[in-house]
Design an enzyme around this catalytic site. Structure first.
Site, PDB file in Angstrom:
ATOM      1  N   SER A  47      16.192  38.826  35.682  1.00 41.77           N
ATOM      2  CA  SER A  47      16.515  38.518  34.470  1.00 41.77           C
ATOM      3  C   SER A  47      15.506  37.549  33.670  1.00 41.77           C
ATOM      4  CB  SER A  47      17.873  37.375  34.638  1.00 41.77           C
ATOM      5  OG  SER A  47      18.191  36.917  33.425  1.00 41.77           O
ATOM      6  N   TYR A  72      20.979  29.546  38.241  1.00 44.78           N
ATOM      7  CA  TYR A  72      20.989  31.081  38.199  1.00 44.78           C
ATOM      8  C   TYR A  72      19.426  31.628  37.945  1.00 44.78           C
ATOM      9  CZ  TYR A  72      21.496  35.777  36.219  1.00 44.78           C
ATOM     10  OH  TYR A  72      21.463  37.186  36.022  1.00 44.78           O
TER      11      TYR A  72
END
Length: 249
Positions: free
Chosen positions: A144, A158
């Site tokens: 990501s 995250y």
């Protein structure tokens, strides 16, 4: 159009929905036999398998919890036994749990599971798959852009998991390069999936931060993965490919 992956076997973790399902379809369209894993929805997984088989390839779904290293190892072994080989591993399974550091309401159990899925599950899959792969093997993980730049609060845990995957990728590329196995990571920007749907207030903020001013489509991530899985990407390893609409530009 020449199918670049005929004769290859791919495993796509988390392939029953979203980006994982799109990646499975793209690899099958290129001629690969494809196994997918799922953790909860057998019906969705079997529906994807039927789609893949309709493309003229072999396909199968296996249940495995990416948070459990032993299940991930068993998954890889089952795929190799079922199909006779393993050439391509795509680590697509992942979860996203937010929270601002110091928040007394933090669900630490959820954060721990996130780390075990996003990092531990990836590591377990690569460790199990690497000995089974030969020259031309491909390992591709879905990271990501938040692993490089955290543009909003509440994403630190995250982001840390995705940064870890990118670091692992660079190390694994060195480990496996002498065997002709490439290891890369694709870092999507905002993509319209059930985990991060377009049309929300949060989505509007993310779209405004991209150069293209829009969300990506799962198929656009899948195209990048299919390229990295192909023979044309044989000299690309240890790389981070941002497919983010210019979010990090």
């Amino acid at each position: 159009m020449t199918k670049r992956l005929v004769g290859k076997v791919a495993l796509v973790t988390g392939g029953s929905r979203g980006m994982g399902a799109a990646i499975a379809r793209a690899l099958a369209a290129d001629g690969a036999d494809v196994a997918i894993s799922y953790v909860a929805s057998a019906d969705k997984a079997l529906a994807v398998v039927r789609e893949l088989e309709a493309k003229g390839v072999r396909a199968a779904a296996f249940k495995a919890d990416q948070a459990a290293a032993t299940e991930v190892e068993a998954l890889v072994e089952a795929v190799a036994e079922r199909f006779g080989r393993l050439d391509i591993l795509v680590n697509s399974a992942g979860v996203a749990v937010g929270g601002v550091v110091g928040d007394p309401a933090t669900d630490f159990a959820a954060l721990d599971r996130q780390f075990r899925v996003n990092v531990g599950g990836v590591a377990a899959a690569v460790r199990a798959a690497a000995p089974l792969m030969g020259e031309g093997g491909r390992i591709i993980s879905i990271g990501s852009t938040v692993g490089e730049r955290v543009i909003l609060p509440g994403l630190s845990d995250y982001a840390a998991t995705k940064a870890a995957v990118a670091a692992y990728t660079r190390g694994w590329a060195r480990d496996l390069g002498p065997r002709g196995i490439t290891v890369n990571v694709v870092e999507p920007g905002p993509v319209d999936t059930d985990m991060n749907p377009d049309g929300t207030e949060f989505a509007a903020t993310l779209k405004a931060a991209t150069a293209l001013g829009r969300y990506g489509k799962p198929e656009e991530i899948a195209s990048a993965v299919a390229f990295l899985a192909s023979p044309q990407a044989a000299f690309i390893t240890g790389a981070t490919l941002n497919v983010d609409g210019g979010l990090l530009a």
